[in-house]
Write a protein that holds these residues in place. Structure first.
Motif, PDB file in Angstrom:
ATOM      1  N   LYS A  22      -3.963  23.078  -1.213  1.00  0.00           N
ATOM      2  CA  LYS A  22      -4.908  23.189   0.540  1.00  0.00           C
ATOM      3  C   LYS A  22      -6.116  22.341   0.051  1.00  0.00           C
ATOM      4  N   THR A  23      -6.599  22.481  -1.427  1.00  0.00           N
ATOM      5  CA  THR A  23      -7.539  21.895  -1.330  1.00  0.00           C
ATOM      6  C   THR A  23      -7.315  19.830  -1.295  1.00  0.00           C
ATOM      7  N   LYS A  24      -6.355  18.733  -1.472  1.00  0.00           N
ATOM      8  CA  LYS A  24      -5.935  18.109  -2.123  1.00  0.00           C
ATOM      9  C   LYS A  24      -6.012  17.435   0.027  1.00  0.00           C
ATOM     10  N   SER A  25      -6.466  18.595   1.164  1.00  0.00           N
ATOM     11  CA  SER A  25      -5.685  18.328   2.199  1.00  0.00           C
ATOM     12  C   SER A  25      -7.292  18.438   3.220  1.00  0.00           C
ATOM     13  N   VAL A  26      -7.965  18.743   2.588  1.00  0.00           N
ATOM     14  CA  VAL A  26      -9.127  19.579   3.318  1.00  0.00           C
ATOM     15  C   VAL A  26     -10.865  18.674   2.418  1.00  0.00           C
ATOM     16  N   THR A  27     -11.756  18.409   3.550  1.00  0.00           N
ATOM     17  CA  THR A  27     -12.845  18.205   3.177  1.00  0.00           C
ATOM     18  C   THR A  27     -13.640  19.463   3.641  1.00  0.00           C
ATOM     19  N   GLY A  28     -15.118  18.926   3.115  1.00  0.00           N
ATOM     20  CA  GLY A  28     -16.177  19.877   3.424  1.00  0.00           C
ATOM     21  C   GLY A  28     -16.166  20.850   3.541  1.00  0.00           C
ATOM     22  N   ASN A  29     -16.218  21.973   4.258  1.00  0.00           N
ATOM     23  CA  ASN A  29     -16.612  23.739   4.155  1.00  0.00           C
ATOM     24  C   ASN A  29     -15.374  24.295   3.426  1.00  0.00           C
TER      25      ASN A  29
END
Length: 108
Positions: A22-29
């Motif tokens: 999931k870290t591949k597709s999200v940013t920020g908090n």
């Protein structure tokens, strides 16, 4: 009881790899939350695996742990991340399941 602990460790392995994916597709908090989940589940998985190997042989516990993680990660990726699954992946995943069952039966 130690087999239950080992299964829980394998499930935690599924969740830490899912969080990593999931870290591949999200940013920020959201990125920090998924990384936090990754760290939490990897520590939980290792601690549970260490607990299970107090009475289960490492030569049995480790392959079962990785098998649960591999099969669970494939299922989570297909269902939650909508990754495609091929017939070959399903076939070899079935072999992993048969191998884990065989290891459990051979350990008695």
């Amino acid at each position: 009881m130690n087999w239950i602990v080992l299964i829980a460790a394998g499930l935690c392995e599924c969740f830490f790899t899912f969080c990593l994916g999931k870290t591949k597709s999200v940013t920020g908090n959201a990125l920090f939350l998924w990384w936090g989940g990754f760290v939490f589940f990897i520590i939980a998985s290792m601690l549970l695996l260490m607990r299970a190997t107090r009475s289960l042989p490492l030569s049995i516990a480790y392959p079962v742990w990785t098998g649960i993680g591999a099969v669970g990660t494939l299922l989570l990726s297909a269902l939650a991340l909508r990754e495609s699954v091929t017939g070959g992946q399903l076939f070899f995943t079935a072999l992993i399941i048969v191998s884990v069952i065989g290891l459990k039966m051979a350990s008695n």
